[in-house]
Write an enzyme that holds these catalytic residues in place. Structure first.
Site, PDB file in Angstrom:
ATOM      1  CB  THR A 268     -10.235  53.196 -39.985  1.00 48.03           C
ATOM      2  OG1 THR A 268     -11.628  53.051 -40.332  1.00 48.03           O
ATOM      3  CG2 THR A 268      -9.271  53.089 -41.221  1.00 48.03           C
TER       4      THR A 268
ATOM      5  N   GLY B 100     -13.844  45.443 -34.579  1.00 43.83           N
ATOM      6  CA  GLY B 100     -14.605  46.593 -33.812  1.00 43.83           C
ATOM      7  C   GLY B 100     -14.891  46.014 -32.425  1.00 43.83           C
TER       8      GLY B 100
ATOM      9  CB  CYS C 194      -9.510  48.009 -32.819  1.00 38.51           C
ATOM     10  SG  CYS C 194      -8.504  49.424 -33.275  1.00 38.51           S
TER      11      CYS C 194
ATOM     12  CB  THR D 162     -11.964  49.449 -35.268  1.00 41.27           C
ATOM     13  OG1 THR D 162     -10.651  49.630 -35.844  1.00 41.27           O
ATOM     14  CG2 THR D 162     -13.074  48.740 -36.418  1.00 41.27           C
TER      15      THR D 162
END
EC number: 3.4.25.2
Length: 182
Positions: free
Chosen positions: A7, A163, A166, A169
């Site tokens: 996350t 985001g 990754c 994410t």
């Protein structure tokens, strides 16, 4: 402790505000199980922001324990964080938990690890989890080179950049904001 922090959590302090945000993706191995999880929440009568990276069930246990420490110490963030970290190291049931917490109030921003570390990062910036490095680089660049952006705009942009890079994410964000004394 080896944590799989799949996350990204970011907290930014700027111009009298503290903001914490996180993405909404929950992954199991290489499969996305949920895209709209809330990994950032308000604790202690809305005066503390907390976010987690790591195992979800473990994080909920830590949120509960941290909120108990906040109640016990009348909302004193640093004292509650240190006491949670001490418990986390010494309590056998807690020592198996695999998560990290980011916590912030109007006065301080801290990272709490299962190794018993309580760290107040530089620049009023927390970035942790699998996309933390991407988010930290983006946030630092924005903080250093664009004085017009608000804390919220810096956090949102950093999370969106993480985001987009990754795979653990996403860009479904939860953002919380408080007025800051710093």
């Amino acid at each position: 402790m080896e944590i799989s922090p799949l996350t990204t959590i970011v907290s930014v302090r700027r111009n009298g505000k503290v903001v914490m945000g996180g993405d909404g993706q929950v992954s199991l191995g290489n499969t996305v199980m949920k895209g709209n999880a809330k990994k950032v929440r308000r604790l202690y009568h809305g005066q503390v922001l907390a976010g987690f990276a790591g195992a979800t069930a473990d994080a909920f246990t830590l949120f509960e324990r941290f909120e108990q420490q906040l109640e016990k110490h009348q909302g004193h963030l640093v004292r509650a964080a240190v006491e949670l970290a001490k418990d986390w190291r010494t309590d056998r049931s807690l020592s198996r938990l695999e998560a990290m917490l980011a916590v912030a109030n109007k006065d301080a921003s801290l990272i709490i690890t299962g190794n018993g570390d309580v760290v107040e990062p530089e620049h009023g910036l927390i970035a942790m989890g699998s996309g933390g490095g991407f988010a930290q680089a983006a946030a630092l660049a924005l903080l250093q080179h664009n004085a017009e952006l608000s804390a919220r705009e810096v956090a949102e942009t950093a999370l969106n950049i993480a985001g987009s890079i990754c795979v653990f994410t996403n860009q479904n964000l939860t953002i919380e904001e408080l007025d800051s004394a710093v």
